[in-house]
Design an enzyme around this catalytic site. Structure first.
Site, PDB file in Angstrom:
ATOM      1  N   ASN A 390       1.073   4.858   0.410  1.00  0.00           N
ATOM      2  CA  ASN A 390       0.199   5.719  -0.372  1.00  0.00           C
ATOM      3  C   ASN A 390       0.785   5.962  -1.757  1.00  0.00           C
ATOM      4  OD1 ASN A 390      -1.486   7.633  -1.428  1.00  0.00           O
ATOM      5  ND2 ASN A 390      -1.281   9.107   0.226  1.00  0.00           N
ATOM      6  N   ASP A 391       1.829   6.776  -1.827  1.00  0.00           N
ATOM      7  CA  ASP A 391       2.388   7.144  -3.126  1.00  0.00           C
ATOM      8  C   ASP A 391       2.782   5.928  -3.971  1.00  0.00           C
ATOM      9  OD1 ASP A 391       2.085   9.826  -2.642  1.00  0.00           O
ATOM     10  OD2 ASP A 391       4.092  10.087  -1.820  1.00  0.00           O
ATOM     11  N   VAL A 392       3.248   4.875  -3.324  1.00  0.00           N
ATOM     12  CA  VAL A 392       3.744   3.716  -4.084  1.00  0.00           C
ATOM     13  C   VAL A 392       2.611   2.908  -4.715  1.00  0.00           C
ATOM     14  CG1 VAL A 392       5.858   3.521  -2.728  1.00  0.00           C
ATOM     15  CG2 VAL A 392       3.849   2.197  -2.060  1.00  0.00           C
ATOM     16  N   ALA A 430       4.572  12.821  -1.869  1.00  0.00           N
ATOM     17  CA  ALA A 430       4.653  13.471  -3.172  1.00  0.00           C
ATOM     18  C   ALA A 430       3.682  14.649  -3.238  1.00  0.00           C
ATOM     19  CB  ALA A 430       4.352  12.481  -4.284  1.00  0.00           C
TER      20      ALA A 430
END
Lengths: 460, 99
Positions: A390-392, A430
């Site tokens: 997700n965050d990446v 995050a």
């Protein structure tokens, strides 16, 4: 064996260890390198055991066999998903062994040839022992907490409280004072006091660190275990330990640096902790419409694509979906689709974790690419298939002021279609919403990662 | 040579240490990112060379506190040595290239 021959044998062992690391520059040479490492270890152990002072073979053999059997059993049984925990547990053992060896040397310095005329520990060795035992103790307790967080025994959320950093600084200062006191007067109370405080500091340092930062922490503890070994090497005047400790110390430090850079965070901010975890729950979510699809839709889109890039994340590991993903890749290849994999450096819970999981699932390593190798390919790719990451992939990284601003991301939004396998729209570690979920060319596949991929395989 | 002019052996060890850090720095930067997990498990195994210190503590024939610590440390380090090398071996065997 004379002292010179012993020292030469240790040198040979150290060179073999360097070759073991050197072998890891490519998967072809890595297996050979590992064998060099084993030979080096055997040389170091045999050289020490044939020393005329070492005669209690029964005890030594018993400890070796019990420890070796446990190690071999674990190595055989551990699942690749659990590798981060295993590595953390191993770090804690190195730390504890360092403390025990330091204590052993403290109570019998003559055996190591580091006693002064009076039979007490000589001055120069005291400070080295102090540093070695403190780093060893921090490594031990810090790794236990890291293990607990990775294993889910301790909450992965950061544990923070008021005055935390001041308390840690106080502990740090107290430890320095105790090392100095120990150097001046090597009494047992100073030895055990500095060891005990270092144990507590290890716990305190790791509890505020959230799950997303674990790759940095595992690497950092790897580095610490090396510095602890080097510290003990100085105390015992043993070059094999000094060289190996330096190698491991710098290796862990480089990995920590790579992980920090991949998250665009400073090492200090990781250490201060508090990132990720509970904040995720309070993130504001966009109420824009989301396009959701089924396994059949996904199968149809990918079958008719000419190229698919699969982007795995920790979610894939948790769902144990790597085998199903590989099967999906094979099916797609039969349909003439070009399938590659893109791995972000911090995907997973430790450096290189995704690569191991894909290798376990029999994905050829020449289909797996790192961020900088593959990122420019997304623009001319038909489908980016994001599973458990997700965050990446979050384009918020391009916006200044975002918690992940400046973090290098995989540009999955550049692909013609972006398929997102996710259980819900919940944000990642995050704690921020991902605009990609609401993009026109994104289709969300809401399901358990493994189940969804298996359904896609059936539909193909 | 009088004491003031001779080099303390500590300086030699420090030189070895500093040079080994540089060797480690360059060798580890050449490790491919795909093998970072095996890198961690193998560094784990080799840092357990601390077992040589444990062997010396456990070495004497007479029982002592120091010896007990040494024997326990041998056990801990052995878990790491065998576990570390074998799990690395197991992982590396998985990295295959398809023809």
């Amino acid at each position: 064996m004379s002292a010179n021959l012993t020292a030469l044998a240790y040198l040979v062992a150290s060179v073999l260890f360097i070759m073991a690391l050197r072998g890891l520059s490519s998967p072809e040479t890595a297996r050979g390198g590992n064998v060099y490492g084993m030979i080096g270890m055997a040389i170091a152990v045999v050289t020490t055991v044939i020393n005329p002072e070492v005669v209690s073979y029964g005890w030594i053999l018993t400890a070796l066999v019990i420890g070796g059997a446990i190690g071999a059993f674990i190595a055989r049984r551990i699942t690749m998903t659990d590798m981060p925990q295993l590595v953390a547990a191993f770090h804690s053992l190195v730390g504890l062994a360092a403390v025990l060896v330091a204590a052993g040397a403290y109570y019998n310095p003559t055996a190591y040839g580091i006693a002064d005329a009076g039979g007490a520990l000589k001055l120069a060795s005291r400070i080295e022992m102090g540093i070695g035992v403190v780093i060893g103790a921090i490594t031990f307790s810090g790794s236990i907490i890291a293990f607990g967080k990775l294993q889910g025994i301790v909450t992965g959320n950061p544990i923070t409280f008021a005055g935390q950093h001041a308390l840690n600084a106080l502990f740090g200062a107290a430890i320095v004072v105790l090392v100095v006191l120990f150097t001046i007067q090597p009494d047992p109370q100073w030895f055990w006091a500095m060891t005990a405080l270092a144990f507590v500091l290890g716990f305190l340092l790791i509890i505020p660190i959230g799950g997303a930062d674990m790759p940095v922490i595992v690497s950092m503890l790897n580095s610490y275990s090396g510095w602890a070994a080097a510290g003990i090497g100085f105390t015992l005047e043993n070059t094999a330990l000094i060289i190996t400790g330096a190698l491991v110390g710098s290796s862990g430090a480089i990995l920590s640096y790579i992980m920090c850079k991949a998250m665009n965070r400073s090492f200090i901010s990781v250490l201060l902790g508090g990132f990720g975890g509970d904040a995720a729950a309070s993130a504001t979510r966009s109420d824009k419409p989301v396009k959701a699809g089924s396994a059949d839709d996904a199968a149809f889109i990918m079958k008719n694509a000419s190229s698919v890039i699969i982007v795995p994340g920790y979610g894939m590991a948790v769902a144990q979906a790597q085998h199903a993903v590989r099967e999906m890749g094979d099916k797609l290849k039969k349909h003439g689709v070009k399938v590659t994999y893109a791995i972000h450096p911090v995907a997973g819970r430790m450096p290189g974790h995704m690569n191991v999981l894909l290798a376990e699932a029999n994905v050829s390593y020449d289909e797996v690419f790192e961020l900088e190798e593959i990122n420019s390919n997304f623009a001319n790719t038909d489908v980016a298939f994001v599973i458990g990451a997700n965050d990446v992939t979050n384009p918020a990284a391009h916006e200044p002021g975002s918690p992940i601003a400046g973090m290098p991301i995989l540009d999955v939004d550049r692909a013609r279609t972006c398929l997102f396998v996710k259980r819900s729209l919940s944000p990642g570690y995050a704690g921020i919403d991902n605009a990609l979920f609401y993009a026109d060319n994104t289709m969300m596949l809401f399901a358990d990662a493994k189940k969804m991929v298996e359904d896609i395989v059936k539909a193909l | 040579m009088d004491v003031a002019n001779s080099i303390d052996p500590f300086i030699y060890r420090l030189a070895i240490f500093v040079l080994a850090i540089f060797v480690g720095y360059y060798v580890v930067w050449s490790v491919t990112a795909a093998l970072h997990t095996p890198l961690m498990s193998v560094t784990n195994a080799i840092s357990s060379v601390i077992i040589v210190g444990a062997l010396i503590a456990a070495g004497p024939i007479d029982m002592s506190f120091s010896k007990i610590l040494g024997v326990v440390a041998i056990g801990l380090a052995s878990v790491n040595i065998f576990g570390g090398f074998l799990v690395t071996q197991r992982m590396l065997a998985m990295y295959k290239k398809k023809q």
